[in-house]
Design a protein around this motif. Structure first.
Motif, short mmCIF file in Angstrom:
data_model
loop_
_atom_site.label_atom_id
_atom_site.label_comp_id
_atom_site.label_asym_id
_atom_site.label_seq_id
_atom_site.Cartn_x
_atom_site.Cartn_y
_atom_site.Cartn_z
N ALA A 200 8.72 -2.78 1.36
CA ALA A 200 8.10 -2.54 3.10
C ALA A 200 8.41 -1.12 3.39
O ALA A 200 8.40 -0.21 4.45
CB ALA A 200 8.76 -3.53 3.87
N ALA A 203 6.22 1.77 2.08
CA ALA A 203 5.46 1.68 2.52
C ALA A 203 5.23 2.19 4.19
O ALA A 203 4.06 3.24 4.05
CB ALA A 203 4.81 -0.32 2.12
N ALA A 204 6.09 1.83 4.60
CA ALA A 204 6.16 2.46 6.09
C ALA A 204 5.99 4.32 6.03
O ALA A 204 6.10 4.86 6.62
CB ALA A 204 7.61 1.99 6.66
N GLY A 207 3.27 5.84 4.69
CA GLY A 207 2.40 5.16 5.06
C GLY A 207 1.14 4.42 4.83
O GLY A 207 0.42 4.94 4.42
N VAL A 208 1.40 3.37 3.51
CA VAL A 208 0.28 2.72 2.86
C VAL A 208 0.49 1.01 3.62
O VAL A 208 1.03 1.22 3.50
CB VAL A 208 0.79 3.01 1.51
CG1 VAL A 208 -0.14 2.16 0.69
CG2 VAL A 208 0.66 4.87 1.36
N GLU A 209 -1.00 0.62 3.63
CA GLU A 209 -0.33 -0.49 3.30
C GLU A 209 -0.62 -1.46 2.04
O GLU A 209 -1.87 -1.14 1.18
CB GLU A 209 -2.12 -1.61 4.12
CG GLU A 209 -2.01 -2.47 4.90
CD GLU A 209 -3.29 -2.63 5.98
OE1 GLU A 209 -3.18 -3.83 6.41
OE2 GLU A 209 -3.86 -1.75 6.29
N LEU A 210 -0.02 -2.56 2.00
CA LEU A 210 0.13 -2.69 0.62
C LEU A 210 -0.66 -3.87 0.49
O LEU A 210 -1.27 -4.83 1.26
CB LEU A 210 1.07 -3.04 0.55
CG LEU A 210 2.31 -2.38 0.31
CD1 LEU A 210 3.91 -3.01 -0.28
CD2 LEU A 210 2.64 -1.38 0.05
N PRO A 211 -1.55 -3.48 -0.47
CA PRO A 211 -2.40 -4.95 -0.64
C PRO A 211 -1.68 -6.36 -1.11
O PRO A 211 -0.27 -6.05 -1.38
CB PRO A 211 -3.52 -4.31 -2.24
CG PRO A 211 -2.07 -3.58 -2.96
CD PRO A 211 -1.57 -3.24 -2.23
#
Length: 296
Positions: A200, A203-204, A207-211
């Motif tokens: 988490a 990802a923050a 700037g990525v939204e994890l699948p």
């Protein structure tokens, strides 16, 4: 039940230590690790202390124990007293060349120990001993200093010496990267139970939204790192722990590394000063400065 208390006799020192460690760490298992006894021994000592004092010190179910008012009143005085004892013992030891340093397991295995030969060769007079610092702990009673990853806000504390700014990135084996090609985020995710928010946080930062996907847990960062080297999945790792593996080609980091709000640091125990600690601090800082910058 109140006989010992009213007669002025102090409860067992072991019982007081068991309660203080359990109340401070929040769990009997963690207290047992710190005191090098069994979980049941801690529980027995705490029950014996409650009987000696005639009060309940904890309340609630076993998996969610909370301090009673009596427990909250007792804890600060005991912690202060045991800290004073530990400081006095450290000061006596510091007059010689003994040096006890507590280190997070993964920092020890993957960064400190591989470099330690340089320190022992240049400072043969220092009797350096390493102890494992639990991942939750910020101090280790009896140690002259701890080495661990800390939030950057702690670097302003007295006794703190920053060693390496931490950057986080995804690492995987070259074979796994080739296998998943342009969709690397769908590769199996590896997670260290000592750093459960790693994915988490990365990802923050990225700037990525994890699948959607599950994370395979490992007890420590270095276990997850070894699993990544073996091609079992992708792991979120701080750059200092993986720099040697990336530079050797055993791991790749296709997304690069992002600066995190944390750093590798040495935290000296309050009141501790010795030639051995000064020499170790200076050596650590020099080793940290050798760490190459991470790939962007």
């Amino acid at each position: 039940m109140f006989e010992n208390l009213t007669s002025g006799a102090l409860p067992s020192l072991n019982a007081l230590r068991a309660f203080e460690a359990m109340a401070r760490t929040g769990r009997a298992t963690l207290a047992a690790e710190e005191l090098h006894v069994t979980h049941s021994a801690v529980s027995r000592q705490v029950k014996a202390l409650e009987a000696a004092l005639g009060v309940r010190l904890f309340t609630g179910p076993k998996h969610r124990l909370e301090l009673t008012q009596a427990g909250r009143d007792l804890l600060p005085a005991l912690t202060g007293a045991f800290d004073q004892i530990a400081t006095a013992v450290r000061q006596v030891r510091a007059s010689g060349e003994d040096l006890l340093v507590a280190v997070n397991a993964s920092v020890s295995v993957k960064w400190l120990i591989p470099r330690l030969g340089g320190f022992t060769a240049s400072h043969p007079h220092v009797n350096l001993q390493l102890a494992e610092l639990p991942s939750h702990a910020t101090s280790y009673r009896g140690a002259h200093a701890v080495v661990r990853i800390v939030p950057t806000s702690r670097l302003a504390e007295a006794g703190a010496t920053p060693l390496i700014q931490s950057h986080l990135g995804l690492v995987m084996s070259p074979g796994l990267a080739e296998r998943f090609g342009g969709d690397l985020l769908k590769a199996p995710r590896l997670m260290a139970q000592t750093h459960p928010q790693g994915w988490a946080i990365w990802a923050a930062l990225a700037g990525v939204e994890l699948p959607p996907g599950q994370e395979q847990p490992f007890a420590h960062l270095h276990f997850a790192l070894d699993a990544a080297i073996a091609g079992l999945g992708v792991a979120v790792m701080p750059w200092p722990l993986v720099a040697d593996y990336v530079r050797a080609g055993r791991l790749v980091a296709p997304y690069g590394f992002r600066k995190a709000e944390s750093a590798f640091a040495l935290l000296a125990a309050p009141g501790v000063s010795s030639r051995a600690l000064d020499q170790f601090r200076t050596w650590l800082a020099a080793e940290g400065a050798k760490t190459p910058p991470p790939p962007a």
